[in-house]
Design an enzyme around this catalytic site. Structure first.
Site, PDB file in Angstrom:
ATOM      1  N   LYS A   9     102.512  81.476  57.516  1.00  0.00           N
ATOM      2  CA  LYS A   9     101.345  80.686  57.125  1.00  0.00           C
ATOM      3  C   LYS A   9     100.737  81.209  55.818  1.00  0.00           C
ATOM      4  CE  LYS A   9     100.000  79.490  61.866  1.00  0.00           C
ATOM      5  NZ  LYS A   9      98.842  79.442  62.801  1.00  0.00           N
ATOM      6  N   TYR A  49     100.352  69.385  64.212  1.00  0.00           N
ATOM      7  CA  TYR A  49      99.250  69.815  65.082  1.00  0.00           C
ATOM      8  C   TYR A  49      98.641  68.626  65.821  1.00  0.00           C
ATOM      9  CZ  TYR A  49      99.444  74.569  63.122  1.00  0.00           C
ATOM     10  OH  TYR A  49      99.831  75.848  62.766  1.00  0.00           O
ATOM     11  N   PHE A  57      88.209  72.636  65.686  1.00  0.00           N
ATOM     12  CA  PHE A  57      88.740  73.508  64.621  1.00  0.00           C
ATOM     13  C   PHE A  57      89.866  72.853  63.820  1.00  0.00           C
ATOM     14  CE2 PHE A  57      90.945  74.733  68.590  1.00  0.00           C
ATOM     15  CZ  PHE A  57      92.274  74.569  68.221  1.00  0.00           C
ATOM     16  N   ARG A  85     108.688  83.993  70.135  1.00  0.00           N
ATOM     17  CA  ARG A  85     107.321  83.854  70.670  1.00  0.00           C
ATOM     18  C   ARG A  85     106.795  85.210  71.149  1.00  0.00           C
ATOM     19  NH1 ARG A  85     103.705  79.530  70.091  1.00  0.00           N
ATOM     20  NH2 ARG A  85     102.848  79.908  72.151  1.00  0.00           N
ATOM     21  N   THR A  91      97.879  83.842  70.516  1.00  0.00           N
ATOM     22  CA  THR A  91      97.341  83.050  69.395  1.00  0.00           C
ATOM     23  C   THR A  91      96.260  83.814  68.636  1.00  0.00           C
ATOM     24  OG1 THR A  91      97.788  81.028  70.648  1.00  0.00           O
ATOM     25  CG2 THR A  91      96.243  80.846  68.794  1.00  0.00           C
ATOM     26  N   ASN A 112      96.343  83.644  61.564  1.00  0.00           N
ATOM     27  CA  ASN A 112      97.156  84.491  62.458  1.00  0.00           C
ATOM     28  C   ASN A 112      98.625  84.601  62.016  1.00  0.00           C
ATOM     29  OD1 ASN A 112      97.930  81.945  63.179  1.00  0.00           O
ATOM     30  ND2 ASN A 112      97.257  82.063  65.307  1.00  0.00           N
ATOM     31  N   HIS A 115     103.424  80.736  62.625  1.00  0.00           N
ATOM     32  CA  HIS A 115     103.616  79.728  63.674  1.00  0.00           C
ATOM     33  C   HIS A 115     105.019  79.938  64.229  1.00  0.00           C
ATOM     34  CE1 HIS A 115     104.143  75.961  65.811  1.00  0.00           C
ATOM     35  NE2 HIS A 115     105.335  75.905  65.244  1.00  0.00           N
ATOM     36  N   GLU A 126     110.598  70.411  65.748  1.00  0.00           N
ATOM     37  CA  GLU A 126     109.959  71.060  64.591  1.00  0.00           C
ATOM     38  C   GLU A 126     110.984  71.423  63.510  1.00  0.00           C
ATOM     39  OE1 GLU A 126     107.579  74.266  66.210  1.00  0.00           O
ATOM     40  OE2 GLU A 126     106.137  72.858  67.060  1.00  0.00           O
TER      41      GLU A 126
HETATM   42  P1  TYD Z   1      98.213  76.685  69.448  1.00  0.00           P
HETATM   43  O1  TYD Z   1      99.337  75.707  69.359  1.00  0.00           O
HETATM   44  O2  TYD Z   1      97.263  76.585  70.616  1.00  0.00           O
HETATM   45  O3  TYD Z   1      98.696  78.207  69.426  1.00  0.00           O
HETATM   46  P2  TYD Z   1     100.015  78.950  68.854  1.00  0.00           P
HETATM   47  O4  TYD Z   1      99.956  78.929  67.348  1.00  0.00           O
HETATM   48  O5  TYD Z   1      99.890  80.358  69.394  1.00  0.00           O
HETATM   49  O6  TYD Z   1     101.207  78.221  69.409  1.00  0.00           O
HETATM   50  O7  TYD Z   1      97.317  76.551  68.136  1.00  0.00           O
HETATM   51  C1  TYD Z   1      97.889  76.288  66.891  1.00  0.00           C
HETATM   52  C2  TYD Z   1      97.085  76.955  65.823  1.00  0.00           C
HETATM   53  O8  TYD Z   1      95.751  76.439  65.839  1.00  0.00           O
HETATM   54  C3  TYD Z   1      96.887  78.467  66.018  1.00  0.00           C
HETATM   55  O9  TYD Z   1      98.004  79.216  65.582  1.00  0.00           O
HETATM   56  C4  TYD Z   1      95.674  78.716  65.202  1.00  0.00           C
HETATM   57  C5  TYD Z   1      94.848  77.445  65.373  1.00  0.00           C
HETATM   58  N1  TYD Z   1      93.749  77.626  66.337  1.00  0.00           N
HETATM   59  C6  TYD Z   1      92.465  77.794  65.860  1.00  0.00           C
HETATM   60  O10 TYD Z   1      92.236  77.786  64.645  1.00  0.00           O
HETATM   61  N2  TYD Z   1      91.432  77.973  66.755  1.00  0.00           N
HETATM   62  C7  TYD Z   1      91.637  77.992  68.101  1.00  0.00           C
HETATM   63  O11 TYD Z   1      90.668  78.152  68.890  1.00  0.00           O
HETATM   64  C8  TYD Z   1      92.993  77.818  68.589  1.00  0.00           C
HETATM   65  C9  TYD Z   1      93.284  77.837  70.076  1.00  0.00           C
HETATM   66  C10 TYD Z   1      94.012  77.629  67.679  1.00  0.00           C
END
Ligand code: TYD
Length: 153
Positions: A9, A49, A57, A85, A91, A112, A115, A126
């Site tokens: 990212k 997404y 968010f 994963r 997350t 974070n 992805h 994907e």
């Molecule tokens: P998600 O698909 O729930 O998690 P992951 O990336 O672990 O599969 O969420 C996608 C992205 O959305 C996550 O990497 C960061 C963002 N996000 C937020 O910004 N705030 C939040 O509260 C959550 C749950 C996700």
């Protein structure tokens, strides 16, 4: 062999961690089958997404993914989706276990670093979203016989 989709990212690109994170996947023994830098537009982010479209968010998430290009990776290995994963971690970087990528490089729920596809079904979808077929390469890794046992693949 299974393939999975990883995005490095903007939080990774901006912090100049591309090489470091790529190195983790290579060191683990995953084969890089595809690798490219991309600037994501609104359409691809809405699709990617879509499960989060009604979350409060979502606008800041979409904006954070467009600050700079991302690096898209197609990684291959036995059970690659689950292996990647597990390496990625929870997350929220604040909750992610040390030793995971998010647990070692982030303290944020949104910034974070990576992805990673969450199931083989989503990985297939994907990978098609981010790579054209000719951008996925089926070469054999020279180290393969030292990465897996002879009866594993
Ligand atoms: P998600 O698909 O729930 O998690 P992951 O990336 O672990 O599969 O969420 C996608 C992205 O959305 C996550 O990497 C960061 C963002 N996000 C937020 O910004 N705030 C939040 O509260 C959550 C749950 C996700």
């Amino acid at each position: 062999m299974e393939k999975t989709l990883v995005l490095l990212k903007p939080s990774c690109v901006q912090r100049q961690l591309i090489g470091e994170i790529l190195n983790r996947f290579e060191r683990r023994g995953l084969r890089i089958a595809g690798l490219k830098m991309m600037q994501l537009d609104d359409a691809i982010l809405r699709e990617h997404y879509s499960h989060l479209a009604d979350k409060p968010f979502f606008p800041t998430l979409a904006a954070s993914m467009q600050v700079s290009p991302v690096v898209a990776l197609a990684l291959e290995g036995i059970d690659a989706v689950q292996v990647v994963r597990t390496m990625t971690g929870a997350t929220n970087g604040r909750a992610a276990a040390p030793g995971t990528i998010r647990g070692d490089y982030s303290v944020s729920n949104q910034q974070n670093i990576v992805h990673a596809s969450d199931s083989p079904e989503n990985a297939a979808i994907e990978l098609k979203r981010f790579f054209r077929p000719e951008e996925i390469f089926e070469y054999t890794s020279g180290a393969r016989e030292y990465i897996y046992g002879a009866d594993e693949c």
